[in-house]
Enzyme design. Structure first.
Site, short mmCIF file in Angstrom:
data_model
loop_
_atom_site.label_atom_id
_atom_site.label_comp_id
_atom_site.label_asym_id
_atom_site.label_seq_id
_atom_site.Cartn_x
_atom_site.Cartn_y
_atom_site.Cartn_z
N ASP A 145 -1.79 -0.82 5.93
CA ASP A 145 -2.06 -0.28 7.25
C ASP A 145 -3.49 0.18 7.45
O ASP A 145 -3.89 0.48 8.58
CB ASP A 145 -1.13 0.91 7.53
CG ASP A 145 -1.55 2.16 6.75
OD1 ASP A 145 -1.88 2.00 5.55
OD2 ASP A 145 -1.53 3.25 7.32
N ASP A 163 -7.23 -2.12 3.36
CA ASP A 163 -6.29 -3.19 3.02
C ASP A 163 -6.65 -4.51 3.68
O ASP A 163 -6.01 -5.53 3.40
CB ASP A 163 -4.86 -2.80 3.45
CG ASP A 163 -4.38 -1.53 2.78
OD1 ASP A 163 -4.62 -1.37 1.58
OD2 ASP A 163 -3.76 -0.70 3.47
N ASP A 181 0.86 -1.18 0.00
CA ASP A 181 0.00 0.00 0.00
C ASP A 181 0.90 1.23 0.00
O ASP A 181 2.06 1.17 0.43
CB ASP A 181 -0.90 -0.03 1.23
CG ASP A 181 -1.75 1.22 1.34
OD1 ASP A 181 -2.35 1.62 0.33
OD2 ASP A 181 -1.79 1.80 2.44
#
Length: 841
Positions: A720, A724, A520
């Protein structure tokens, strides 16, 4: 330095502390005083030791040529020790009106400390006995609640310089204590009976050669049977229990060969006793059991010591009290209460040197905290009003007042500890291989034992039984059974100490071969918070801008505050502050008109943007930064680029992953153009930097990669945010980075508590080292069993030597697992200061 009884004499300048012997600072030296002290704590302890007549303490320290540390006296009341809920977890009934409580003591260094602590009953009525274990620093205090309080014991220990904490033993720890006591009892019975059997069998053997009268000969044989019964029914019971339980579950346990060998020896000896002829093996069997139990006791101790050495989270377990403020004011008096009595919303006081008891927000005070228990890093972090602090952090500076948001198991460290305990309780899939291997080996061993017995039978039944017993014992695959679980357990604890919390131990096996790492962007590759990433203009203009933004709580203002802090104000007066939503802020600072905001905001006051600043702003936009203009007295004199800066270790980590042959890709919900620029900065191909993805799109990409990867390697997702979580759950290995949301922690296999993405390399290296440890352990176990079995079959190794060799092989596996640095602890790192800002003139 030689010390006179009861005090220490300074032999030369500088003066030495009368308690600890360290140099006394010149500012604390008292002219004309016979004793000098380096701190008030040492002076208090010295006075108490003398007052209570414990002068011999210093003589013992001299005899050991030992040294002390400056004494620490907290001055606490320890009233929370009297709370029944507090005592229940560490107290047991020791008799009528007598309790036994376990206390962990800080500051225990040597045998002199043990002597001093154990003298406490002589000066404190109501305390019957104190037993201190120097290795664990845990004291068992036997006291009478009708004559004294546990808080009085706590205050007395504190006055001696040993800060006490209620030592909470968890249910597994209590079970281990009971198990250890029972094991010692079994060992004691086996040793005692073995020694008596040696004397009885000596008489039998002597009678065989000297012609002992038949009644006496029979008496000694029957007495041997009677003495051997407790060994067979009590001491050897664990071997028979596990073997029978395995057979009932249709599983061949590794204790089955030992049980068969012992049963054969006892049954054959008993039959020969009844019929009055034939050899007896009671003494050999009893000594064999004693040797096996002793070896397993040593092995069990080595395993637990290995795990305790690897466990750095023990300090959090000793946190049992908090100072709750009795009132809403930050200066209200505090009351010591058990941690279990706290609730969200309570205000707690944290003094210098104490652990933060809750997760919460700082309401008052400014200090530094050591967050190593969560991050694995020893660097101090500066916190002030409005900052978040976590339970387990150590307050290194001034007093803090914290509002409790979470307590106990609900805190971040409590949840992470629960993850580790859950992972330790799981049986990794990699254990299935060794379990299957051990079961097959037992079948082979049983077959070899039958063949060995038949082959040696022609030499005599006694010799055949001896060879079979030796083979069954020496070839027990205990080391093989330990090779994987012990290595994994130590690795999990070492990882936790390094700031890597592994929820699913199977992830370590899958990480040995990785094909793709998906990252990410926001909060993973970037800092996750907006800062002033670039500034173009005069430094004086920048100072006016940051002082004005200090008056706002807008996202842009927070970016200035993160970059420069609130404490760098240089202007004296700020007036007429006006904030225009969606545009910016304006005010008058020391007589100057200052405006900070977007282009429309500064031009709305008649200011014109110079062509140079327009070009700089356009460049910032191309680089993914948002330009914020600053006008001073009607003239646009600077522009700041607000953005989410890349982590300092992002490029280095990605290069290292790609150098290992791992494909690295970015999956982000940010604008595709911004993600593309970040990918280019990190050296990734355009096809590997994907932006504008919804959580569902991330999930689908991960699912397709996992399905198509096959044997190429694992697909690792790192993120995080809540968006996700689905991707983390679907990946072969999901990793939640530092600061991740609750949903990511639940979905991930691994949780990082250290900043940055460098821990990804540590995880891969740790998984590789763990694989090496497991292979080494299994290889040694198989080689040992092959060689030892051969020696037993040919008659070189007898039953007693087998009892020594078998546990020795297990100890080798223990040492191999305990002393291999699978996960190295994060070293002390310098805490990063304000975000680096590129200033262009």
């Amino acid at each position: 330095m030689t010390r006179a009884p009861g005090h220490r004499v300074a032999s030369a300048a500088p003066a030495a502390c009368a308690h600890c012997g360290l140099a006394v600072p010149a500012s604390l030296v008292r002219e004309g005083e016979p004793q000098q002290f380096c701190c008030s704590g040492c002076e208090q302890v010295y006075r108490v030791v003398r007052e209570w007549g414990f002068d011999q303490y210093y003589r013992l320290v001299d005899q050991q040529q030992g040294s002390l540390e400056p004494a620490r006296v907290t001055g606490r009341s320890f009233d929370d020790f009297d709370d029944p809920r507090q005592q229940a977890e560490a107290t047991e009934v020791a008799g009528p009106d007598r309790f036994r409580t376990r206390l962990y003591l800080e500051g225990v260094h040597c045998a002199a400390c043990v002597w001093l602590v154990e003298r406490l009953p002589s000066v404190l009525p109501g305390v019957d006995e104190v037993r201190l274990n120097i290795g664990s620093a845990v004291a068992e205090v036997t006291w009478r609640p009708g004559r004294t309080r546990l808080s009085a014991v706590g205050r007395a220990l504190d006055r001696l310089g040993y800060t006490p904490h209620v030592h909470r033993a968890s249910r597994p720890q209590e079970a281990r204590r009971i198990e250890d006591r029972t094991a010692l009892a079994r060992l004691g019975v086996a040793v005692a009976c073995a020694m008596n059997l040696m004397f009885l069998h000596g008489a039998v053997y002597a009678g065989e050669y000297s012609g002992m009268a038949s009644p006496y000969y029979a008496f000694f044989r029957w007495m041997s049977l009677v003495v051997a019964i407790p060994v067979a029914l009590f001491s050897a019971r664990p071997f028979f229990q596990t073997a029978v339980a395995g057979l009932r579950a249709r599983v061949v346990h590794i204790d089955l060969p030992i049980a068969i060998g012992l049963a054969a020896a006892f049954i054959a000896s008993a039959w020969n006793t009844v019929r009055g002829a034939g050899p007896l093996w009671f003494d050999s069997a009893a000594m064999l059991i004693a040797a096996l139990l002793a070896a397993r006791q040593l092995q069990r101790g080595a395993q637990r010591a290995a795990l305790e050495r690897a466990d750095s989270l023990r300090g959090v377990a000793f946190l049992e009290f908090a100072r709750r403020l009795d009132g809403d004011d930050v200066d209200a008096p505090s009351v010591e209460v058990p941690l279990s009595a706290l609730a969200p919303g309570d205000r707690v006081e944290v003094r210098s040197g104490e652990l933060v008891p809750v997760d919460g927000v700082v309401l008052s005070g400014r200090s530094s905290v050591d967050n190593a228990v969560l991050t694995g890093e020893a660097a101090a972090l500066v916190v002030g009003q409005g900052d978040v602090v976590n339970a387990g952090a150590t307050n290194l500076g001034a007093r803090l007042v914290v509002r409790a948001d979470a307590t106990g198991d609900k805190t971040r460290v409590g949840a992470l500890l629960a993850l580790v305990q859950d992972a330790l309780s799981r049986k990794p899939a990699m254990l299935q291989t060794t379990d299957l291997l051990a079961r097959r080996f037992v079948w082979i061993l049983l077959a070899a034992s039958v063949i060995t017995g038949i082959a040696w039978w022609q030499r005599g039944p006694a010799i055949a039984v001896e060879r079979v017993v030796a083979l069954l014992v020496v070839a027990c695959p205990c080391a093989l059974g330990l090779s994987v679980p012990l290595a994994v357990s130590v690795a999990l604890m070492r990882a936790a100490r390094a700031g890597v919390f592994i929820k699913n131990p199977d992830a370590l096996e899958r990480l040995r071969k990785v094909d793709t790492v998906l990252l990410d962007k926001t909060g993973t590759l970037t800092e996750g918070t907006a800062t002033v990433a670039r500034w173009h203009g005069d430094e004086a203009v920048l100072q006016f801008a940051r002082d004005l933004e200090a008056e706002s709580a807008h996202a842009v203002a927070l970016a200035f505050q993160r970059s420069y802090g609130r404490s760098m104000r240089i202007v004296r007066t700020i007036e007429q502050v006006v904030e225009v939503a969606g545009h910016g802020i304006a005010g008058r600072l020391d007589g100057h008109d200052v405006r900070v905001g977007n282009l429309a905001h500064v031009e709305g006051a008649g200011a014109r943007v110079p062509a140079e600043l327009e070009r700089v702003a356009a460049t910032m936009l191309d680089d993914g930064l948002s330009p914020v203009f600053v006008a001073l007295d009607g003239r646009v004199a600077g522009v700041a680029g607000i953005g989410d800066a890349l982590r300092a270790d992002a490029r280095r980590t990605i290069d290292a992953l790609r150098a290992r042959g791992i494909r690295v890709r970015i999956l982000s919900g940010d604008h595709p153009a911004v993600v593309a620029r970040v990918g280019a900065t990190l050296g990734l191909p355009a096809d590997d930097a994907l932006g504008g993805l919804t959580p569902e799109a991330k999930r689908d990409i991960v699912a397709s990669l996992v399905t198509g990867a096959g044997d190429a390697g694992a697909v690792v997702m790192v993120g995080d945010g809540v968006n996700d979580a689905a991707a983390l759950a679907l990946a072969d290995v999901g990793i939640a980075v530092h600061g991740g949301m609750g949903a990511t922690i639940v979905a991930a296999d691994v949780v990082l508590t250290r900043e940055g993405v460098t821990p990804l390399l540590d995880i891969l290296d740790g998984a590789r080292r763990l694989r090496g440890v497991i292979r080494r352990n299994i290889g040694f176990s198989l080689l040992y069993n092959a060689v030892a079995s051969t020696l037993a079959i040919v008659g070189i190794v007898g039953p007693l030597l087998s009892a020594v060799m078998m546990p020795a092989s297990s100890l080798v596996v223990v040492v191999s697992s305990a002393f291999t640095r699978t996960f190295a602890r994060a070293g002390a790192r310098r805490q990063a200061g304000p975000a680096a800002v590129k200033v262009e003139a």
